[in-house]
Design an enzyme around this catalytic site. Structure first.
Site, short mmCIF file in Angstrom:
data_model
loop_
_atom_site.label_atom_id
_atom_site.label_comp_id
_atom_site.label_asym_id
_atom_site.label_seq_id
_atom_site.Cartn_x
_atom_site.Cartn_y
_atom_site.Cartn_z
N GLU A 35 24.27 34.24 -2.01
CA GLU A 35 23.89 35.16 -3.08
C GLU A 35 22.74 36.06 -2.64
O GLU A 35 22.48 37.09 -3.27
CB GLU A 35 23.54 34.40 -4.37
CG GLU A 35 22.33 33.47 -4.27
CD GLU A 35 22.67 32.08 -3.71
OE1 GLU A 35 23.53 31.99 -2.80
OE2 GLU A 35 22.06 31.11 -4.17
N GLU A 87 11.35 22.05 8.08
CA GLU A 87 11.89 23.35 8.48
C GLU A 87 11.05 24.46 7.84
O GLU A 87 10.76 24.41 6.64
CB GLU A 87 13.34 23.47 8.01
CG GLU A 87 13.97 24.80 8.41
CD GLU A 87 15.49 24.83 8.20
OE1 GLU A 87 15.97 24.30 7.19
OE2 GLU A 87 16.16 25.41 9.07
N CYS A 137 19.18 29.07 12.68
CA CYS A 137 19.20 27.60 12.72
C CYS A 137 18.96 27.11 14.14
O CYS A 137 18.72 25.94 14.35
CB CYS A 137 20.50 27.06 12.17
SG CYS A 137 21.90 27.48 13.21
N PHE A 180 22.44 32.53 4.06
CA PHE A 180 22.07 33.95 4.06
C PHE A 180 21.87 34.53 5.46
O PHE A 180 21.91 35.74 5.63
CB PHE A 180 20.77 34.14 3.25
CG PHE A 180 19.52 33.80 4.03
CD1 PHE A 180 18.96 34.72 4.90
CD2 PHE A 180 18.92 32.55 3.93
CE1 PHE A 180 17.82 34.41 5.64
CE2 PHE A 180 17.80 32.23 4.66
CZ PHE A 180 17.24 33.16 5.52
N SER A 233 20.92 24.72 3.99
CA SER A 233 19.76 23.83 4.16
C SER A 233 20.17 22.36 4.00
O SER A 233 21.18 22.05 3.36
CB SER A 233 18.70 24.19 3.13
OG SER A 233 19.23 24.01 1.84
#
Ligand code: NAD
Length: 493
Positions: free
Chosen positions: A187, A394, A293, A160, A238
């Site tokens: 999505e 994370e 990231c 996303f 992820s």
């Protein structure tokens, strides 16, 4: 769908793109996608049926049979046109990106600019890196020729957080090299890619079936990988999902580039020039609302750097203007979803319970004009130990964990042994020697020296190690060897 209905009453349903046509999905499984700045649903996302996924891949396979025969000079012209079209619509794309993701308009422009950089690089790569090799007379009257051939249909599965840049880490390379693709946007943020595809489809004139779009989640991704005509998959997302996608790709004998999650450290030495670099450190943690990231997550201070850094860091971070990304002067937008906000809040509770000290608490922030937006202020935790959950997992939000270390070796230990991730690490220092030691010692794919977001330009591979990456070839220019296969011919005439 070309625009956004700023209405929760009857949000438009996204269409699928297959064989050059925009199709209504027959799926009953639909989910809203939001404007995180206002909390409004802006479109409905149909999770494509297995038959629709299969149809999109078959259509791409059909297109491949003729697309691979189009001369490379002509394929390059389509990519030049893609660049022109995306530049022409850059401001619309940036606006839509902010409306669907929540990042500031400036950050959306950067997202788009990075996408375009990959379009440029794909054009350059087509005439350079995609060339083959020959060697004459390897034996008497025998010559050898190597060429890089396109393979067929590839699936591009996206996260996303960079709705424009990340699909374009792959799209222009695959297309210019003669492959055809099925893109599955996230999505959560599918609208920017949907709109970009509409501009490309309408104005670039790519042959039907070269670029296809399907929407959905887990089931769609599994169907894309398992389909007999899919030659490979690129995935960014992820780590738990990355592991599953890599396993599935292996099981079905598919090529894979699989980028996972991250837990990045920003190291500050006592000799760092904080006067110059504090904005860069703060931006590493809170730019894109910490949803990068390459974002800093652990702030590792060495020795005296702790006392010098913490007050300035907290003060600068608290000074960020938080709000709706389309409004003037906003420096940090909302989280992408309510559940992303809840995840960060949970991390703070766990950290406090495990003994971390909250020195800035973003949970109290309210944006009065947009009470339904998914906002969170900046949070900073001090006295974090590398063994705490918040130091290892994370978080992917605007939360910095400050960890005190005694030496560069200690800091490298936290980076290399603390989390299992290996996406990025950076150091702030005035010492070339320390910088070199850090570059050589950090077991990560991307290293920054006095740079808080060490993002390689498109003409370099986007690295990643450990649980941040599975595969061999990386995103961006490295994909030339992913989207082609080497064939060697030995001649005697
Ligand atoms: P995510 O893993 O939730 O979703 C990524 C994609 O996988 C989406 O398209 C989603 O529909 C699909 N998906 C979800 N569950 C699946 C399943 N069980 N099987 C198959 N597919 C599935 O990731 P996200 O929340 O969209 O993105 C954020 C994550 O991406 C963070 O972990 C971030 O670090 C990572 N990321 C990594 C890089 C990198 O280069 N390493 C770059 C950007 C983002």
């Amino acid at each position: 769908m070309t625009g956004l209905k700023a209405s929760t009453q009857n949000p438009e349903s996204l269409k699928l793109l297959a064989g050059g046509r925009w199709l209504d999905s027959s799926s009953q499984d639909t989910h809203p996608t939001f404007n995180p700045g206002t909390g409004e649903a802006i479109a409905m996302v149909p999770f494509a049926t297995r038959e629709e996924v299969s149809m999109a891949i078959d259509t791409a396979q059909e297109a491949f049979d003729s697309w691979r025969k189009v001369p490379i000079t002509e394929r390059v012209r389509f990519i030049f046109k893609m660049k022109e079209v995306m530049e022409k619509h850059a401001e619309e794309l940036a606006t839509i990106n902010t409306q669907n993701h929540g990042k500031t308009l400036e950050e959306s422009r950067g997202d788009d600019m990075r996408a375009l950089e990959n379009v440029d690089t794909a054009i350059a790569a087509a005439y350079t890196l995609a060339k083959g090799e020959t060697l004459d007379e390897v034996s008497r009257e025998v010559d050898v020729q190597l060429e890089k051939e396109p393979l067929g249909v590839f699936s591009i599965v996206c996260p996303f957080n960079f709705p424009l840049m990340i699909p374009f880490w792959f799209i222009p390379y695959a297309i210019v090299l003669g492959d055809t693709i099925v893109v599955k946007p996230s999505e959560l943020t599918p609208v920017p890619m949907q709109v970009a595809a509409k501009f490309i489809q309408d104005e670039v004139g790519l042959p039907p079936g070269v670029l296809n779009i399907v929407h959905g989640g887990k089931d769609v991704v599994e169907a894309l990988i398992a389909h007999r005509n899919t030659k490979g998959v690129t995935f960014v997302g992820s780590t738990p999902v990355a592991k599953e996608v890599y396993r599935l790709a292996g099981q079905h004998g598919k090529r894979a580039i699989v980028n996972g999650g991250a837990k990045n450290s920003v190291v500050v030495q006592p000799d760092a020039d904080l006067g110059r670099f504090m904005p860069s450190i703060v931006s590493s943690f809170f730019g894109n609302t910490g949803q990068r990231c390459l974002a800093g997550s652990n702030l590792l201070t060495i020795g005296k750097a702790h006392a010098m850094t913490l007050p300035k860091f907290v003060e600068s971070a608290k000074g960020l203007k938080i709000g709706y990304g389309l409004e003037e002067g906003i420096q940090m937008g909302p989280l992408v979803s309510q559940s992303a906000r809840a995840r960060v809040q949970r991390h703070m509770e766990t950290a406090a319970h495990e003994g971390a000290k909250i020195v800035s608490d973003g949970r109290t922030l309210r944006v009065a004009e947009h009470p339904d937006g998914f906002y969170l202020g900046v949070s900073v935790l001090d006295a974090v130990d590398p063994s705490m959950t918040v130091a290892k997992e994370e978080v992917f939000g605007p939360l910095a964990s400050v960890i005190q270390t005694e030496s560069l070796d200690d800091a490298l230990d936290v980076i290399n042994k603390g989390t299992g991730f290996g996406n990025m690490a950076c150091i702030y220092t005035s010492s070339g020697r320390s910088a070199r030691e850090f570059r050589r010692g950090a077991n990560v794919g991307n290293v920054g020296v006095n740079i808080g977001i060490a993002a390689p330009p498109a003409y370099f591979p986007f690295g990643g190690r450990g649980d941040s990456f599975y595969g061999t070839l990386h995103a961006q220019v490295d994909t030339v060897d992913f989207f082609t296969d080497k064939k060697v011919t030995i001649y005697r005439w």
